[in-house]
Scaffold this motif. Structure first.
Motif, PDB file in Angstrom:
ATOM      1  N   LYS A   9       0.930  -1.481   0.099  1.00  0.00           N
ATOM      2  CA  LYS A   9      -0.299  -0.101   0.081  1.00  0.00           C
ATOM      3  C   LYS A   9       0.491   1.554  -0.076  1.00  0.00           C
ATOM      4  N   LEU A  10       2.089   0.876  -0.008  1.00  0.00           N
ATOM      5  CA  LEU A  10       2.653   2.405   0.094  1.00  0.00           C
ATOM      6  C   LEU A  10       4.266   2.363  -0.755  1.00  0.00           C
ATOM      7  N   ASN A  11       3.968   3.675  -1.360  1.00  0.00           N
ATOM      8  CA  ASN A  11       4.885   3.536  -2.563  1.00  0.00           C
ATOM      9  C   ASN A  11       5.761   5.232  -2.122  1.00  0.00           C
ATOM     10  N   ASP A  12       6.890   5.826  -3.105  1.00  0.00           N
ATOM     11  CA  ASP A  12       7.580   6.272  -2.917  1.00  0.00           C
ATOM     12  C   ASP A  12       6.647   7.484  -3.116  1.00  0.00           C
ATOM     13  N   GLU A  13       5.118   6.834  -4.168  1.00  0.00           N
ATOM     14  CA  GLU A  13       4.745   8.737  -4.327  1.00  0.00           C
ATOM     15  C   GLU A  13       3.494   8.769  -3.191  1.00  0.00           C
ATOM     16  N   ASP A  14       3.391   8.331  -2.154  1.00  0.00           N
ATOM     17  CA  ASP A  14       2.706   7.947  -1.044  1.00  0.00           C
ATOM     18  C   ASP A  14       4.234   9.183  -0.313  1.00  0.00           C
ATOM     19  N   TRP A  15       5.448   9.047   0.094  1.00  0.00           N
ATOM     20  CA  TRP A  15       6.103   9.490   0.132  1.00  0.00           C
ATOM     21  C   TRP A  15       6.370  10.811   0.175  1.00  0.00           C
ATOM     22  N   ARG A  16       6.309  11.442  -1.478  1.00  0.00           N
ATOM     23  CA  ARG A  16       6.142  12.596  -2.299  1.00  0.00           C
ATOM     24  C   ARG A  16       5.039  13.615  -1.544  1.00  0.00           C
ATOM     25  N   ASN A  17       4.677  12.680  -1.627  1.00  0.00           N
ATOM     26  CA  ASN A  17       2.943  13.612  -1.279  1.00  0.00           C
ATOM     27  C   ASN A  17       3.017  13.973  -0.192  1.00  0.00           C
ATOM     28  N   ARG A  18       3.371  13.925   0.522  1.00  0.00           N
ATOM     29  CA  ARG A  18       3.739  14.239   2.217  1.00  0.00           C
ATOM     30  C   ARG A  18       4.585  15.031   2.494  1.00  0.00           C
ATOM     31  N   ASP A  19       5.521  15.180   1.295  1.00  0.00           N
ATOM     32  CA  ASP A  19       6.469  16.254   1.538  1.00  0.00           C
ATOM     33  C   ASP A  19       5.899  17.306   0.767  1.00  0.00           C
ATOM     34  N   LYS A  20       4.922  17.819  -0.266  1.00  0.00           N
ATOM     35  CA  LYS A  20       4.326  18.649  -0.382  1.00  0.00           C
ATOM     36  C   LYS A  20       2.811  18.648  -0.076  1.00  0.00           C
ATOM     37  N   TRP A  21       2.728  18.661   1.722  1.00  0.00           N
ATOM     38  CA  TRP A  21       1.233  18.875   2.393  1.00  0.00           C
ATOM     39  C   TRP A  21       0.937  20.369   1.968  1.00  0.00           C
ATOM     40  N   PRO A  22       1.494  21.396   1.852  1.00  0.00           N
ATOM     41  CA  PRO A  22       0.806  22.413   2.088  1.00  0.00           C
ATOM     42  C   PRO A  22       0.035  22.783   1.096  1.00  0.00           C
ATOM     43  N   GLN A  23       1.382  22.416  -0.116  1.00  0.00           N
ATOM     44  CA  GLN A  23       0.360  22.650  -1.145  1.00  0.00           C
ATOM     45  C   GLN A  23      -0.820  21.989  -1.482  1.00  0.00           C
ATOM     46  N   TYR A  24      -0.946  20.631  -1.006  1.00  0.00           N
ATOM     47  CA  TYR A  24      -2.378  20.042  -1.103  1.00  0.00           C
ATOM     48  C   TYR A  24      -3.210  20.228  -0.702  1.00  0.00           C
ATOM     49  N   VAL A  25      -2.814  20.971   0.655  1.00  0.00           N
ATOM     50  CA  VAL A  25      -3.733  21.341   1.625  1.00  0.00           C
ATOM     51  C   VAL A  25      -4.406  22.948   0.777  1.00  0.00           C
ATOM     52  N   GLU A  26      -3.411  23.533  -0.091  1.00  0.00           N
ATOM     53  CA  GLU A  26      -3.980  24.797  -1.135  1.00  0.00           C
ATOM     54  C   GLU A  26      -5.210  23.913  -2.018  1.00  0.00           C
ATOM     55  N   ALA A  27      -4.962  23.255  -2.632  1.00  0.00           N
ATOM     56  CA  ALA A  27      -5.749  22.348  -3.810  1.00  0.00           C
ATOM     57  C   ALA A  27      -6.929  21.692  -2.748  1.00  0.00           C
ATOM     58  N   ILE A  28      -6.643  21.399  -2.119  1.00  0.00           N
ATOM     59  CA  ILE A  28      -7.742  20.583  -1.370  1.00  0.00           C
ATOM     60  C   ILE A  28      -8.834  21.862  -0.628  1.00  0.00           C
ATOM     61  N   GLU A  29      -8.303  22.991   0.159  1.00  0.00           N
ATOM     62  CA  GLU A  29      -9.199  23.889  -0.003  1.00  0.00           C
ATOM     63  C   GLU A  29     -10.379  24.518  -1.393  1.00  0.00           C
ATOM     64  N   ASP A  30      -9.357  24.698  -2.041  1.00  0.00           N
ATOM     65  CA  ASP A  30      -9.753  25.464  -3.272  1.00  0.00           C
ATOM     66  C   ASP A  30     -10.781  24.129  -3.796  1.00  0.00           C
ATOM     67  N   MET A  31     -10.699  22.714  -3.944  1.00  0.00           N
ATOM     68  CA  MET A  31     -11.783  21.633  -4.605  1.00  0.00           C
ATOM     69  C   MET A  31     -12.590  22.191  -3.411  1.00  0.00           C
ATOM     70  N   PHE A  32     -13.189  21.826  -2.398  1.00  0.00           N
ATOM     71  CA  PHE A  32     -14.272  21.642  -1.483  1.00  0.00           C
ATOM     72  C   PHE A  32     -14.949  23.475  -2.057  1.00  0.00           C
ATOM     73  N   ALA A  33     -14.362  24.802  -2.024  1.00  0.00           N
ATOM     74  CA  ALA A  33     -15.060  26.266  -2.225  1.00  0.00           C
ATOM     75  C   ALA A  33     -15.309  25.817  -3.220  1.00  0.00           C
ATOM     76  N   LYS A  34     -14.656  25.036  -4.832  1.00  0.00           N
ATOM     77  CA  LYS A  34     -15.614  25.110  -5.662  1.00  0.00           C
ATOM     78  C   LYS A  34     -15.628  24.314  -6.419  1.00  0.00           C
ATOM     79  N   THR A  35     -15.909  23.270  -5.640  1.00  0.00           N
ATOM     80  CA  THR A  35     -17.485  22.071  -6.490  1.00  0.00           C
ATOM     81  C   THR A  35     -18.262  21.348  -4.768  1.00  0.00           C
TER      82      THR A  35
END
Length: 250
Positions: free
Chosen positions: A182-208
């Motif tokens: 269940k765990l791969n290198d992409e999961d670790w890379r995504n974790r390193d970009k937590w702030p960027q993903y939070v920004e994208a998630i909040e935009d997604m909530f607001a607009k969809t």
């Protein structure tokens, strides 16, 4: 403060309450599912049911889905897991690969990740251009509205855990031979970009987030709570969707 900050990650259930509420929610979901499929006496085939499950990595999406379908006959649902598009899919509109999986009247599908990848990983990782992911907000909302108006109950979930809990689950998976897949290198890379993903998630909530398919946010910090809240919320959304469907037939 965004919607992620509003999720109460301290919510917990004890074992006895968990088992009681889980059983009741599973029984109710089975009844609702059979009713939508026209399998209960006196009920005709109803709208289709599409459950979209999104969330941060290791938030418990798979466990919530398993508890939901646990009591169903395998003939009564489909589960699809989506990752990056294939080369053939990439040549089409980003919604193209999902169309054939949408349930018809009386059908049921669960999407483990979905078209929201365009607004999350494709945005953050640069797989979609700025013009493409900015355009996708309206495309997705119009797409979802058309599905609901044509006879689909669309329920959208976001499961969230803290960075600390996510790390604990990553480390647990890393040392478990039966779960390390269940765990791969992409999961670790995504974790390193937590702030960027939070920004994208909040935009997604607001607009969809829209009236026909609002977002339901679930705390995944404790798995017991997440699974019960997921099912109880799902049952409520199905009941609302069934009433909307029946009102449209009058």
């Amino acid at each position: 403060m965004g919607r992620i900050d509003d999720i109460d990650l301290t919510l917990r259930l004890g074992k006895d309450e968990y088992l009681e509420r889980l059983k009741a929610a599973q029984d109710r979901f089975q009844e609702l599912r059979l009713g939508l499929g026209g399998h209960l006496e006196g009920q005709d085939v109803g709208p289709g049911l599409l459950i979209v499950v999104e969330g941060v990595d290791a938030a418990g999406k798979g466990g919530a889905i398993r508890r939901a379908v646990q009591g169903l006959d395998p003939r009564h649902y489909e589960v699809y897991s989506f990752s990056k598009p294939t080369p053939r899919e990439f040549r089409h509109h980003h919604l193209w690969r999902f169309w054939s999986k949408i349930p018809g009247l009386g059908g049921m599908c669960v999407f483990d990740r979905s078209w929201y990848g365009r607004l999350l990983v494709e945005r953050v990782e640069g797989f979609a251009t700025n013009a493409q992911w900015k355009r996708a907000y309206d495309e997705i909302v119009h797409f979802e509205e058309s599905l609901v108006l044509e006879g689909v109950i669309l329920v959208k979930f976001w499961l969230q855990v803290s960075q600390e809990e996510q790390l604990r689950r990553f480390e647990s998976r890393k040392t478990d031979p039966l779960r390390k897949w269940k765990l791969n290198d992409e999961d670790w890379r995504n974790r390193d970009k937590w702030p960027q993903y939070v920004e994208a998630i909040e935009d997604m909530f607001a607009k969809t987030d829209h009236e026909l398919a609002p977002w339901d946010l679930i705390s995944g910090e404790q798995k017991k709570w997440a699974r019960v809240d997921f099912l109880e919320t799902l049952n409520r959304r199905i009941e609302e969707g069934r009433k909307r469907w029946e009102a449209g037939l009058e």
